[in-house]
Design a protein around this motif. Structure first.
Motif, mmCIF file in Angstrom:
data_model
loop_
_atom_site.group_PDB
_atom_site.id
_atom_site.type_symbol
_atom_site.label_atom_id
_atom_site.label_comp_id
_atom_site.label_asym_id
_atom_site.label_seq_id
_atom_site.Cartn_x
_atom_site.Cartn_y
_atom_site.Cartn_z
ATOM 1 N N LEU A 112 -55.190 0.365 69.704
ATOM 2 C CA LEU A 112 -54.468 0.801 68.509
ATOM 3 C C LEU A 112 -54.075 -0.395 67.654
ATOM 4 O O LEU A 112 -54.095 -0.318 66.417
ATOM 5 C CB LEU A 112 -53.241 1.609 68.908
ATOM 6 C CG LEU A 112 -53.527 2.915 69.666
ATOM 7 C CD1 LEU A 112 -52.214 3.615 70.023
ATOM 8 C CD2 LEU A 112 -54.421 3.836 68.846
ATOM 9 N N HIS A 115 -57.042 -1.254 65.790
ATOM 10 C CA HIS A 115 -57.228 -0.269 64.720
ATOM 11 C C HIS A 115 -56.163 -0.424 63.622
ATOM 12 O O HIS A 115 -56.117 0.385 62.701
ATOM 13 C CB HIS A 115 -57.162 1.148 65.294
ATOM 14 C CG HIS A 115 -58.398 1.588 66.012
ATOM 15 N ND1 HIS A 115 -59.630 1.721 65.388
ATOM 16 C CD2 HIS A 115 -58.603 1.947 67.310
ATOM 17 C CE1 HIS A 115 -60.522 2.141 66.254
ATOM 18 N NE2 HIS A 115 -59.935 2.284 67.434
ATOM 19 N N PHE A 117 -52.749 -0.190 63.766
ATOM 20 C CA PHE A 117 -51.586 0.699 63.789
ATOM 21 C C PHE A 117 -50.327 -0.152 63.633
ATOM 22 O O PHE A 117 -50.081 -1.062 64.440
ATOM 23 C CB PHE A 117 -51.517 1.471 65.099
ATOM 24 C CG PHE A 117 -52.260 2.777 65.082
ATOM 25 C CD1 PHE A 117 -51.592 3.971 65.306
ATOM 26 C CD2 PHE A 117 -53.617 2.814 64.838
ATOM 27 C CE1 PHE A 117 -52.272 5.179 65.296
ATOM 28 C CE2 PHE A 117 -54.307 4.017 64.828
ATOM 29 C CZ PHE A 117 -53.630 5.210 65.055
ATOM 30 N N ALA A 120 -48.050 0.068 66.724
ATOM 31 C CA ALA A 120 -48.489 -0.551 67.976
ATOM 32 C C ALA A 120 -47.945 -1.969 68.064
ATOM 33 O O ALA A 120 -47.899 -2.685 67.060
ATOM 34 C CB ALA A 120 -50.012 -0.562 68.060
ATOM 35 N N VAL A 167 -59.850 6.267 68.158
ATOM 36 C CA VAL A 167 -58.395 6.427 68.085
ATOM 37 C C VAL A 167 -57.868 7.552 68.978
ATOM 38 O O VAL A 167 -56.886 7.351 69.705
ATOM 39 C CB VAL A 167 -57.954 6.619 66.622
ATOM 40 C CG1 VAL A 167 -56.504 7.102 66.545
ATOM 41 C CG2 VAL A 167 -58.101 5.310 65.865
ATOM 42 N N LEU A 171 -55.217 6.682 71.854
ATOM 43 C CA LEU A 171 -53.876 7.261 71.817
ATOM 44 C C LEU A 171 -53.515 7.910 73.148
ATOM 45 O O LEU A 171 -52.406 7.714 73.665
ATOM 46 C CB LEU A 171 -53.787 8.300 70.700
ATOM 47 C CG LEU A 171 -53.468 7.798 69.303
ATOM 48 C CD1 LEU A 171 -53.667 8.920 68.293
ATOM 49 C CD2 LEU A 171 -52.049 7.256 69.214
ATOM 50 N N LEU A 187 -46.659 6.830 66.858
ATOM 51 C CA LEU A 187 -48.091 6.577 67.046
ATOM 52 C C LEU A 187 -48.929 7.790 66.646
ATOM 53 O O LEU A 187 -49.931 7.672 65.928
ATOM 54 C CB LEU A 187 -48.372 6.201 68.499
ATOM 55 C CG LEU A 187 -47.893 4.819 68.953
ATOM 56 C CD1 LEU A 187 -48.048 4.678 70.463
ATOM 57 C CD2 LEU A 187 -48.670 3.717 68.236
ATOM 58 N N ALA A 191 -51.507 8.205 63.331
ATOM 59 C CA ALA A 191 -52.935 8.520 63.493
ATOM 60 C C ALA A 191 -53.406 9.484 62.411
ATOM 61 O O ALA A 191 -54.495 9.321 61.843
ATOM 62 C CB ALA A 191 -53.181 9.116 64.873
ATOM 63 N N HIS A 196 -56.739 8.084 60.372
ATOM 64 C CA HIS A 196 -57.602 7.646 61.479
ATOM 65 C C HIS A 196 -58.347 8.809 62.113
ATOM 66 O O HIS A 196 -59.491 8.651 62.564
ATOM 67 C CB HIS A 196 -56.760 6.940 62.544
ATOM 68 C CG HIS A 196 -56.130 5.663 62.077
ATOM 69 N ND1 HIS A 196 -56.832 4.486 61.967
ATOM 70 C CD2 HIS A 196 -54.864 5.388 61.671
ATOM 71 C CE1 HIS A 196 -56.024 3.528 61.533
ATOM 72 N NE2 HIS A 196 -54.826 4.056 61.348
#
Length: 348
Positions: A112, A115, A117, A120, A167, A171, A187, A191, A196
């Protein structure tokens, strides 16, 4: 590099020094497996000597060496975890600083973070980095490498050259180790809000991971589904406006005159008897009866002569022009069919 041996009188290859494993500017691989070191002419004994306390190298995971004495960077930790997973596969050499895509990929909070986030934690703050491998792999969690097994490996995504779990899967693996409800909610919401993935894909992974029996996860999922529906409704509003469709009645309940309640729809064109329903459902086994009721409602409306157009959040996001064409066709087709039953329209 070849050197002349004083004893042989000719050219021979000698073991490489630590310097020759790097380019002059310090670039090049700084994390290598024991197998890769052997390919450079450095055997186990010599590697162990260089990894002694106070030495120039260190062994950060079984069979994985960091070719400098300082703490590993976040990139080096990622590569070390992937190399650890790859180095445990017999007769499959690790290449390019990572494991083959079908053998291992980064998942969980580390994925994450890759990606991007915002919810995160930074990679360097993670005590462990989760690595996803096939269930049949004989690999154990050790050091900062946490092994996660799965019966079916997903198709990885490449982020800065690193194989990363999609993702929804990342997750689920992250949530499995979290107990803080606020973190889980942030979180999951990010997403969907960050584009995402769709809510249904996340809930599907959480269900497969058997995490929907945890109260803090269930609460976060409810918030996630509400977030996904709100975004889908916004996309439907934008679609109607952007593609010049006539304005419908938004979010209404339908009822037969003096009769039973038929259910709610997200948009309704009364003159054409065309309704739109956004299917933001997610596969939760305990709600099978809810989905059966949904199907019965749709069937009942169609029996009354109403056209029900079924759209999903993903279609509204990825193919709005196509969905606009479907709606326009349904509205135009109303002129060629018998009028639907008269229904009472109420706000909901």
């Amino acid at each position: 590099m070849n050197h002349t041996s004083p004893t042989s009188g000719g050219e021979s290859s000698t073991p490489l020094s630590p310097r020759t494993l790097h380019s002059r500017n310090g670039a090049g691989p700084r994390v290598l497996t024991s197998r890769q070191l052997r390919e450079h002419g450095i055997g186990a004994a010599e590697a162990a000597e260089r990894c002694r306390p106070g030495g120039p190298w260190q062994q950060v995971l079984p069979g994985v060496h960091l070719l400098h004495p300082g703490p590993p960077t976040s990139e080096e930790r990622l590569h070390a975890v992937l190399l650890y997973a790859a180095s445990r596969v017999p007769d499959v050499p690790a290449q390019g600083g990572g494991a083959p895509a079908e053998e291992a990929m980064i998942t969980g909070l580390a994925a994450l973070a890759l990606h991007r986030f915002s919810a995160a934690p930074p990679l360097l703050s993670l005590d462990r980095i989760q690595v996803l491998v096939a269930r049949t792999r004989r690999l154990r969690t050790t050091g900062f490498a946490q092994v996660v097994r799965t019966p079916v490996m997903p198709v990885p995504q490449r982020v800065t050259g690193v194989p990363v779990a999609p993702v929804p899967r990342a997750l689920a693996d992250a949530v499995g180790g979290l107990t803080d409800a606020c973190t889980v909610r942030r979180l999951l919401t990010e997403a969907v809000r960050g584009g995402h993935c769709e809510a249904a894909a996340v809930v599907r992974e959480l269900s497969q991971a058997r995490l929907l029996n945890r109260p803090h996860v269930v609460d976060a999922v409810d918030a996630l589904l509400a977030e996904g529906r709100a975004m889908a409704e916004g996309r439907l509003y934008e679609l109607v406006r952007e593609y010049g469709l006539p304005d419908p009645l938004w979010n209404v309940d339908l009822r037969l005159p003096g009769g039973p309640h038929l259910g709610g729809v997200d948009a309704y064109w009364p003159e054409q008897a065309v309704a739109v329903e956004i299917d933001a459902r997610a596969p939760r086994p305990e709600e099978d009866e809810v989905w059966s009721q949904y199907a019965r409602k749709r069937e009942h409306l169609e029996q009354l002569g109403l056209t029900v157009v079924h759209v999903t959040p993903r279609k509204l996001r990825d193919a709005p022009e196509q969905q606009a064409a479907v709606l326009r066709t349904a509205l135009m087709a109303a002129e060629d069919r018998d009028p639907g039953a008269y229904v009472v329209v109420l706000p909901r």
